[in-house]
Design a protein around this motif. Structure first.
Motif, mmCIF file in Angstrom:
data_model
loop_
_atom_site.group_PDB
_atom_site.id
_atom_site.type_symbol
_atom_site.label_atom_id
_atom_site.label_comp_id
_atom_site.label_asym_id
_atom_site.label_seq_id
_atom_site.Cartn_x
_atom_site.Cartn_y
_atom_site.Cartn_z
ATOM 1 N N VAL A 84 0.859 -1.190 0.000
ATOM 2 C CA VAL A 84 0.000 0.000 0.000
ATOM 3 C C VAL A 84 0.893 1.237 0.000
ATOM 4 N N LEU A 108 -1.664 9.305 -7.712
ATOM 5 C CA LEU A 108 -1.459 7.863 -7.793
ATOM 6 C C LEU A 108 -2.463 7.170 -8.701
ATOM 7 N N ARG A 109 -3.550 7.834 -9.064
ATOM 8 C CA ARG A 109 -4.452 7.259 -10.057
ATOM 9 C C ARG A 109 -3.757 7.161 -11.410
ATOM 10 N N SER A 146 -1.311 4.285 -11.275
ATOM 11 C CA SER A 146 -1.999 3.005 -11.433
ATOM 12 C C SER A 146 -2.303 2.742 -12.901
ATOM 13 N N ILE A 184 -2.058 -4.286 -10.123
ATOM 14 C CA ILE A 184 -2.729 -3.176 -9.447
ATOM 15 C C ILE A 184 -4.069 -3.639 -8.884
ATOM 16 N N TRP A 222 -7.266 -2.140 -8.218
ATOM 17 C CA TRP A 222 -7.990 -0.907 -8.511
ATOM 18 C C TRP A 222 -8.992 -0.543 -7.427
ATOM 19 N N SER A 231 -7.349 1.591 -4.626
ATOM 20 C CA SER A 231 -6.455 2.654 -5.090
ATOM 21 C C SER A 231 -7.251 3.924 -5.340
ATOM 22 N N MET A 269 -2.295 3.919 -3.417
ATOM 23 C CA MET A 269 -2.270 2.902 -4.463
ATOM 24 C C MET A 269 -1.933 1.559 -3.831
ATOM 25 N N THR A 270 -2.687 0.516 -4.208
ATOM 26 C CA THR A 270 -2.467 -0.819 -3.683
ATOM 27 C C THR A 270 -2.143 -1.764 -4.836
#
Length: 510
Positions: A154, A208-209, A212, A233, A235, A238, A243-244
């Protein structure tokens, strides 16, 4: 806000370098003349008291860059991959800046996650660790999804990082303005455009979008690349500041002894990391533009795992073809063809002599091919190329600064695995394959097919468009000559110089 108030920021930069002892280290590394050392240190010494103290447990240069802020830290990250430029000891010290900076509290990170995702951390994750890596912009926590038991990483942006980066960028704009005003010879390098490009890169890294989305596109492009892997990713977990992605298990690329002890072939890894980068840049036109050690791991099966996709580079098809021909010409030592490509692409003003330019390129290339691999100095090569660009009046092309900077970083990583690696031998098969597929009869047919499709789509509008263009051509005054970019390998000099207020400050004083 941009303006003269940023002069205080520059004063504090010099004062911080002197107070932390970094100024002396930089002068020693640059082998500056005694008179220059005395002049610079005399200038900044009275302002020491406004300098930042930094973490006294860190080495001087690392301490100064960390204290000055994220933009300076980014520059230090680049230098950490170049022991051939800054020396082995300093490069090792600067690696701390890659992913081992002081983290912010895990409670703050959890609060950011809950705010961004609208969830309760304890309900979604069984585990949520302290920071496992902390860099200039964000830090990473290892977590485990409660429902599936899968391990994930994360990534959470640092609180207030957007404002901190903007302050540094504003100061860089002032530096560029000073250079543009008082150094007429440097105007061809378009320093303000360079900083504007740098700002665009940084702004995209703070969402961070976008990272991703870049990771998703990069994964689709490289899914069939042998020996290369990317984490997936997540989604649903995130957002803009969080962002995960799947947890990547492996050995950090900087831990060469551990990689060797695990039985991996360092020479093969050295060639693979460089060839992968060239494939991504030439084949896909979309490449990881921050491939330093801190963003790479070596998996148990030998795969190179890349992560941190905040800075990605893009090249259009035409630029890729030109760049490939330039590289291929250098590899074959065909300097006449390299010169011709520069003129055909408009990289050199048409009023210059192509044969003279070819001889200048030979003066750059031949000494390199005459050396053993371990003797090749990228710093010396860039110095020669910079002299050539100045002589032939070529201008910078800001969209390619990222490519050249990354090329230097990737070569530095490759040399960490194998100090004797030969960049030209490693690049040759990749460039040859691209040339074969993209420059030839098949490529010409593909280009004509694409052109025909476009014309067919706009066919009914072509007469009106042609008439409008002819009318404008008759009414408007002649357009000024378009700006022309300069030779590919010198762009990294401009990018690195503009990205570092430390380097620019020394240059201005000199």
């Amino acid at each position: 806000m941009r303006g003269p108030h940023n002069i205080l920021r520059l004063i504090r930069t010099g004062a911080t370098l002197e107070r932390t002892g970094a100024m002396k280290v930089i002068m020693d590394a640059a082998d500056a003349p005694k008179i220059t050392r005395v002049a610079i240190r005399t200038l900044v010494w009275p302002f020491q008291w406004v300098g930042l103290k930094g973490d006294t447990e860190l080495p001087p240069v690392t301490r100064a860059l960390q204290a000055l802020g994220p933009a300076y830290i980014k520059f230090g990250q680049i230098l950490s991959t170049r022991p051939d430029v800054v020396g082995t000891d300093l490069a090792a010290q600067l690696r701390v800046l890659q992913d081992k900076l002081p983290p912010f509290p895990v409670e703050v990170a959890k609060a950011e996650v809950e705010k961004e995702l609208g969830i309760r951390v304890d309900e979604v994750f069984d585990e949520f660790s302290e920071a496992v890596a902390a860099a200039s912009i964000a830090q990473v926590h290892k977590a485990r999804i409660r429902e599936s038991g899968e391990a994930v990483a994360v990534k959470v942006l640092r609180p207030g990082i957007e404002k901190a980066f903007q302050r540094d960028i504003d100061a860089f704009y002032l530096i560029a303005s000073v250079i543009d005003t008082f150094s007429p010879w440097s105007r061809r390098l378009r320093p303000l455009d360079v900083i504007e490009h740098f700002e665009g890169v940084v702004v995209s890294e703070l969402d961070l979008r976008l990272e991703s989305a870049s990771a998703s596109e990069f994964a689709a492009n490289t899914e069939n690349d042998a020996g290369f892997a990317l984490p997936r990713i997540r989604w649903g977990l995130s957002a803009r500041r969080v962002m995960t992605l799947d947890w990547a298990e492996g050995i950090n690329a900087a831990d060469v002894d551990d990689i060797a002890a695990a039985g991996h072939d360092l020479t093969e890894l050295s060639q693979r990391v460089l060839q992968l980068f060239l494939n991504h840049a030439l084949r896909d036109g979309f490449f990881h533009a921050d491939m330093h050690h801190g963003n790479l791991k070596i998996a148990a099966n030998g795969d190179i795992i890349a992560y941190d996709f905040g800075i990605m580079g893009h090249l259009d098809e035409y630029t890729r073809r030109v760049y490939a021909e330039i590289l291929f010409g250098f590899i074959r030592r065909d300097y006449n063809r390299v010169a011709e490509v520069h003129f055909e692409a408009g990289y050199v003003p048409a009023d210059r002599d192509v044969n003279e330019f070819a001889r200048a390129l030979r003066a750059v290339g031949e000494p390199i091919f005459g050396m053993n691999a371990e003797q090749i100095s990228m710093a010396r090569l860039l110095s020669y190329l910079f002299e050539v660009t100045e002589r032939f009046g070529m201008e910078t092309r800001t969209e390619l600064i990222l490519l050249q900077r990354t090329m230097v970083v990737v070569e530095g990583v490759a040399r960490t695995f194998d100090p004797q690696m030969n960049i030209w031998d490693a690049a040759k098969p990749v460039v040859e394959n691209y040339i074969k597929d993209s420059i030839g009869p098949r490529a010409m047919i593909d280009d004509l097919t694409k052109t025909a499709r476009v014309l067919a789509r706009f066919g009914p509008r072509l007469p009106a468009l042609a008439e409008a263009a002819l009318i404008r051509l008759g009414e408007e005054p002649p357009a000024p000559p378009r700006q022309r970019p300069y030779a590919a390998a010198a762009w990294v000099v401009v990018g690195a110089g503009m990205a570092s207020a430390v380097a620019v400050l020394i240059t201005l004083v000199n």
